[in-house]
Design an enzyme around this catalytic site. Structure first.
Site, PDB file in Angstrom:
ATOM      1  N   HIS A 104       0.842  -1.192   0.000  1.00 21.29           N
ATOM      2  CA  HIS A 104       0.000   0.000   0.000  1.00 21.29           C
ATOM      3  C   HIS A 104       0.881   1.249   0.000  1.00 21.29           C
ATOM      4  O   HIS A 104       2.074   1.178   0.266  1.00 21.29           O
ATOM      5  CB  HIS A 104      -0.842   0.059   1.287  1.00 21.29           C
ATOM      6  CG  HIS A 104      -1.718  -1.110   1.502  1.00 21.29           C
ATOM      7  ND1 HIS A 104      -3.047  -1.117   1.152  1.00 21.29           N
ATOM      8  CD2 HIS A 104      -1.471  -2.327   2.063  1.00 21.29           C
ATOM      9  CE1 HIS A 104      -3.578  -2.279   1.474  1.00 21.29           C
ATOM     10  NE2 HIS A 104      -2.642  -3.038   2.026  1.00 21.29           N
ATOM     11  N   TYR A 133      -2.073  -1.354   9.040  1.00 16.04           N
ATOM     12  CA  TYR A 133      -0.893  -1.952   8.409  1.00 16.04           C
ATOM     13  C   TYR A 133       0.018  -2.580   9.454  1.00 16.04           C
ATOM     14  O   TYR A 133       0.115  -2.098  10.581  1.00 16.04           O
ATOM     15  CB  TYR A 133      -0.086  -0.894   7.648  1.00 16.04           C
ATOM     16  CG  TYR A 133      -0.886  -0.067   6.690  1.00 16.04           C
ATOM     17  CD1 TYR A 133      -1.546  -0.657   5.615  1.00 16.04           C
ATOM     18  CD2 TYR A 133      -0.985   1.302   6.847  1.00 16.04           C
ATOM     19  CE1 TYR A 133      -2.287   0.109   4.725  1.00 16.04           C
ATOM     20  CE2 TYR A 133      -1.719   2.082   5.968  1.00 16.04           C
ATOM     21  CZ  TYR A 133      -2.372   1.484   4.913  1.00 16.04           C
ATOM     22  OH  TYR A 133      -3.096   2.249   4.051  1.00 16.04           O
ATOM     23  N   HIS A 189      -2.163  -3.517  -3.621  1.00 16.75           N
ATOM     24  CA  HIS A 189      -3.523  -3.302  -3.140  1.00 16.75           C
ATOM     25  C   HIS A 189      -4.485  -3.155  -4.316  1.00 16.75           C
ATOM     26  O   HIS A 189      -5.613  -3.649  -4.284  1.00 16.75           O
ATOM     27  CB  HIS A 189      -3.551  -2.063  -2.237  1.00 16.75           C
ATOM     28  CG  HIS A 189      -4.868  -1.803  -1.593  1.00 16.75           C
ATOM     29  ND1 HIS A 189      -5.265  -0.552  -1.215  1.00 16.75           N
ATOM     30  CD2 HIS A 189      -5.895  -2.624  -1.260  1.00 16.75           C
ATOM     31  CE1 HIS A 189      -6.477  -0.612  -0.675  1.00 16.75           C
ATOM     32  NE2 HIS A 189      -6.879  -1.862  -0.692  1.00 16.75           N
ATOM     33  N   LYS A 234      -8.575   1.002  -6.873  1.00 18.06           N
ATOM     34  CA  LYS A 234      -7.725   2.106  -6.411  1.00 18.06           C
ATOM     35  C   LYS A 234      -6.410   2.041  -7.165  1.00 18.06           C
ATOM     36  O   LYS A 234      -6.051   1.005  -7.705  1.00 18.06           O
ATOM     37  CB  LYS A 234      -7.425   1.968  -4.911  1.00 18.06           C
ATOM     38  CG  LYS A 234      -8.637   1.951  -4.031  1.00 18.06           C
ATOM     39  CD  LYS A 234      -8.243   1.771  -2.580  1.00 18.06           C
ATOM     40  CE  LYS A 234      -9.483   1.831  -1.727  1.00 18.06           C
ATOM     41  NZ  LYS A 234      -9.264   2.494  -0.491  1.00 18.06           N
ATOM     42  N   CYS A 255      -3.596   2.495  -5.550  1.00 19.17           N
ATOM     43  CA  CYS A 255      -2.681   2.093  -4.478  1.00 19.17           C
ATOM     44  C   CYS A 255      -1.975   0.783  -4.809  1.00 19.17           C
ATOM     45  O   CYS A 255      -2.639  -0.184  -5.178  1.00 19.17           O
ATOM     46  CB  CYS A 255      -3.485   1.964  -3.185  1.00 19.17           C
ATOM     47  SG  CYS A 255      -2.525   1.508  -1.742  1.00 19.17           S
TER      48      CYS A 255
END
Length: 136
Positions: free
Chosen positions: A10, A39, A115, A121, A123
């Site tokens: 991420h 995380y 991710h 996304k 990410c």
């Protein structure tokens, strides 16, 4: 220990050069209703690897995959206009590769994934799945 078969990369979605601490991310995640930082590791601009959530605990970083994965976040991921951008410093690149190598040694069956492979996304704003496909 949990069964780990994935390491998910991420970004913090913060502008290049803006340092963010584990405590900052922890606060943001608590504001969103999490128990603590989602995380397991955060890699700062200087390349320092900081511990987030204990590995023994399921993460809160990738819906549907938290119980079986390790969440690794690097600080950055957007440019000054908040557009997705690979902002990793050289120190972050080195530290991420070292951390992922260590995690793959500990969890040899774990795949390293982006991710964005699991969510709509950008990410982590680079293709981590491809970049780390060569890890032992």
């Amino acid at each position: 220990m949990r069964k780990i078969d994935m390491i998910i990369i991420h970004c913090s979605a913060t502008p290049a050069g803006r340092d963010v601490s584990v405590e900052d991310i922890d606060r943001w995640h608590r504001e969103r209703g999490f128990d603590c930082i989602g995380y397991h590791y955060v890699v700062g601009l200087d390349g320092e690897v900081r511990q987030g959530r204990p590995l023994e605990q399921a993460g809160a970083h990738c819906k549907g995959y938290n119980a079986r994965s390790v969440g690794v976040c690097y600080v950055g991921g957007v440019d000054a206009s908040m557009n997705p951008c690979d902002t990793r410093t050289e120190a972050q690149r080195r530290s991420l590769r070292q951390l992922l190598t260590e995690l793959r040694h500990r969890f040899p069956q774990a795949e390293v994934r982006s991710h964005r492979d699991f969510a709509a996304k950008a990410c982590p704003c680079f293709d981590a799945t491809a970049e780390y496909s060569d890890l032992p």
